[in-house]
Scaffold this active site. Structure first.
Site, mmCIF file in Angstrom:
data_model
loop_
_atom_site.group_PDB
_atom_site.id
_atom_site.type_symbol
_atom_site.label_atom_id
_atom_site.label_comp_id
_atom_site.label_asym_id
_atom_site.label_seq_id
_atom_site.Cartn_x
_atom_site.Cartn_y
_atom_site.Cartn_z
ATOM 1 N N PRO A 170 3.022 -77.021 -56.241
ATOM 2 C CA PRO A 170 3.374 -77.005 -57.761
ATOM 3 C C PRO A 170 4.423 -76.293 -58.078
ATOM 4 O O PRO A 170 4.632 -75.174 -57.795
ATOM 5 C CB PRO A 170 1.821 -76.215 -58.514
ATOM 6 N N GLU A 171 5.451 -76.860 -58.938
ATOM 7 C CA GLU A 171 6.433 -76.097 -59.448
ATOM 8 C C GLU A 171 6.598 -76.449 -60.832
ATOM 9 O O GLU A 171 5.532 -76.882 -61.565
ATOM 10 C CB GLU A 171 7.917 -76.593 -58.740
ATOM 11 N N ARG A 179 7.794 -68.566 -48.197
ATOM 12 C CA ARG A 179 8.908 -68.878 -48.851
ATOM 13 C C ARG A 179 9.892 -69.699 -47.904
ATOM 14 O O ARG A 179 11.050 -69.269 -47.693
ATOM 15 C CB ARG A 179 9.490 -67.682 -49.449
ATOM 16 N N LYS A 237 4.906 -71.900 -64.606
ATOM 17 C CA LYS A 237 4.117 -72.268 -63.618
ATOM 18 C C LYS A 237 2.599 -71.923 -64.181
ATOM 19 O O LYS A 237 1.601 -72.055 -63.212
ATOM 20 C CB LYS A 237 4.298 -71.842 -62.165
#
Length: 289
Positions: free
Chosen positions: A2-3, A258, A51
């Protein structure tokens, strides 16, 4: 993952399914709200803020949720089998006469007064897909700490809201610099392109079922298959521009996942394996104006 674009899509699905309808049931499966019942309340809207998702109900009440890495909202018709994970991963159910909105694995779920939404999202920078988008402010935020790595600055939702690991990697590739380049060393001409490029990528993908940054769909090329992304998720595969193998490494202090992808030939700047921030600052002096 999800972005900003996928959260925007989730907000649209929830809004189309629930807005204007009265809930016939609600089921909070988190201890803090186990006794809360929203049945009878009309859903006013669902919007995305970066977000974050804000579902508003009559009576000055907002449900604030965040998907983070694994969360998802699914919408089902009455009697339709729910898909999205096992029952123990369901955190909330909002049901109308003909729709069920089911939240799976939501790490953030809270009720607050609509008039107090800023407590949850007031820290966010300009939203790439929102009405408050301000490219000048977004760029100023990113460059405010010249020594900070560009990838870290792009991920900081206080600078601009909506970018995650995918767009961080893709943006840096399109700008021709590594995510480890100090933000202040970003060449002026590329810095000026950054806000518009970021917005264009998210806007182009907010209506697509499959995220694409390379500009060509698989139906538009005879090359099989044509990748949807330039570098993200393509570690070890040839760069689409120079054919050098794409590399991957974690960025940050290790407290969050990340994964960061880059082409060592097409992107200038320091990397975890070689180079130093100072050397690249010498090549690309800090912006002074």
């Amino acid at each position: 993952m999800p972005e900003g674009d996928t959260v925007w899509q989730a907000a649209r699905r929830l809004h189309e399914a629930l807005a204007g309808q009265a809930l016939v049931r609600s089921d909070f499966r988190v201890p803090q709200y186990a006794t809360v019942d929203l049945a009878g309340r009309r859903v006013l809207s669902t919007i995305a803020r970066g977000k974050h998702l804000l579902t508003r109900f009559e009576g000055d009440l907002t449900l604030h949720t965040h998907l983070r890495m694994e969360g998802a909202w699914k919408v089902f018709g009455t009697g339709e089998r729910w898909r999205g994970g096992p029952a123990h991963q369901i955190r909330i159910i909002l049901g109308t006469a003909d729709r069920d909105a089911v939240g799976f694995r939501l790490p953030v779920l809270e009720l607050l007064r609509t008039s107090e939404e800023e407590q949850a999202v007031g820290h966010l920078g300009p939203d790439l897909l929102g009405p408050d988008w301000d490219p000048d402010l977004a760029l100023a935020n990113v460059l405010a700490d010249p020594a900070r790595q560009l990838g870290e600055a792009l991920l900081d939702q206080r600078n601009l809201a909506g970018i995650g690991n995918v767009y961080k990697s893709e943006l840096c590739f399109l700008l021709g610099v590594t995510p480890w380049l100090p933000a202040g060393a970003l060449p002026a001409d590329r810095a000026e392109k950054l806000p518009a490029l970021a917005k264009r990528l998210l806007e182009a993908n907010r209506d697509r079922p499959v995220r694409r940054t390379t500009g060509l769909s698989r139906r538009q090329t005879t090359r099989l298959p044509w990748p949807d992304l330039f570098v993200y998720g393509r570690a070890g595969r040839p760069c689409l521009r120079c054919h050098t193998p794409v590399r991957v490494a974690d960025q940050g202090d290790g407290s969050q996942e990340r994964p960061t992808y880059w082409c060592p030939t097409c992107q200038a700047g320091p990397t975890p394996a070689a180079g130093s921030p100072q050397r690249w600052r010498d090549r690309y002096p800090r912006r002074t104006g």
